[in-house]
Enzyme design. Sequence first.
Site, short mmCIF file in Angstrom:
data_model
loop_
_atom_site.label_atom_id
_atom_site.label_comp_id
_atom_site.label_asym_id
_atom_site.label_seq_id
_atom_site.Cartn_x
_atom_site.Cartn_y
_atom_site.Cartn_z
N SER A 1 0.83 -1.21 0.00
CA SER A 1 0.00 0.00 0.00
C SER A 1 0.86 1.26 0.00
O SER A 1 0.47 2.29 -0.55
CB SER A 1 -0.92 0.00 1.23
N GLN B 1 -38.99 -17.11 8.10
CA GLN B 1 -38.79 -15.66 8.12
C GLN B 1 -37.32 -15.29 8.25
O GLN B 1 -36.87 -14.29 7.67
CB GLN B 1 -39.59 -15.03 9.26
N GLY C 1 -23.68 -27.75 5.61
CA GLY C 1 -22.44 -28.50 5.42
C GLY C 1 -22.01 -28.56 3.97
O GLY C 1 -20.80 -28.55 3.67
N GLU D 1 -5.18 -4.12 -4.96
CA GLU D 1 -5.46 -2.79 -5.53
C GLU D 1 -6.00 -1.83 -4.47
O GLU D 1 -6.88 -1.01 -4.74
CB GLU D 1 -6.39 -2.88 -6.75
N GLU E 1 -8.83 -1.00 4.40
CA GLU E 1 -8.38 0.05 5.30
C GLU E 1 -7.79 1.24 4.54
O GLU E 1 -7.96 2.39 4.95
CB GLU E 1 -7.35 -0.53 6.28
#
Length: 381
Positions: A131, A276, A337, A360, A364
């Site tokens: 970075s 639900q 599973g 790229e 963070e």
Amino acid sequence: MADRHYLDWPFFDDRHRDLAQELDAWAARNIPHAHGSDVDAECRALVKLLGGAGWLQHAVGDRIDTRAICLLRETLARYSGLADFAFAMQGLGSGAISLHGTPAQKDKYLGRVARGEAIAAFALSEPEAGSDVAAMQCSARIEGDHAVLDGEKTWISNGGIADFYVVFCRTGEAPGARGISAFIVDADTPGFEIAERIQVIAPHPLARLKFTNCRVPLSQRVGEAGEGFKVAMRTLDIFRTSVAAAALGFARRAMDEALARVTTRKMFNQTLADFQITQTKLAQMATTIDSSALLVYRAAWQRDQGRNVTREAAMAKLTATEGAQQVIDAAVQMFGGLGVVSGQAVEQLYREIRSLRIYEGATEVQQLIIARELLKEARNT
């Protein structure tokens, strides 16, 4: 086939809609979801396939349509992570030449890349400079009409199979990021070697490169001396938004798999979809996908209008990659599973998405970029 309602959004022209639909139909006939164990061979074959069909021409050239790139990556990622990788790396690997190359460099490389006859690579990262590009140590000293490269690069996609690499080196015209230049290094150049092949959880060609007194003609420099950082950032600026689009494609595929699963899986005399708690999760997944898509295609549209997209591209990549991880994880959970059985679509997607949150520009870093742009705007008002 995934819901394509978003193609009606005003971000797109009719040519984008036609392109996405044509690629979707072509990919359904030509791109298998699963690949063989020889990843290098599979990647070479995919590059030739994509080049022969004309899709790679959208990734190279003087003017790259960001919306087209994003639609192409999203669609390919829905079918195959490796197909998306093969397409994207042809664009990223040759992007510096498309943007800053001399006419001779463009003639030598871009046509071959577009036809799938030459594989390209973008060599920026180093063991101690990912970075933080300004920490770069790989160097190039000028000797007459040659540059002599020494040092290493790592995490280089297409490393080991590329025919040429665009390599960024410290040339010392100024301190920090301002003293970097870019050079095209053909794979057969003396002094260049593949020091290590790197294996990752979603297999694709990846390597550490080593340069030892590697002599490259100055005619192979891309852009002006000392302007390599600008070359690199302009290249990444195009393709960073498309990383978000690839994540979006992975998320859409996970959603398709999840819907097929929950509507057919029987449990307690009903389907999984009748619960639900399942419906709530599906609603969250769908909302995450559409939120990501809006940010991705806003950034792509804005760049195609010639506007700055530093903040918008960072928002798109941050949201789409993190969101896709959540969507895919939810899909795996719905499969139970079976979701962690090797070779299952959702298991493959779970491995594919993880690296997109890093390469790229890690999540963070995107957060820092967004905050920096916000503060810059606030201080200038």
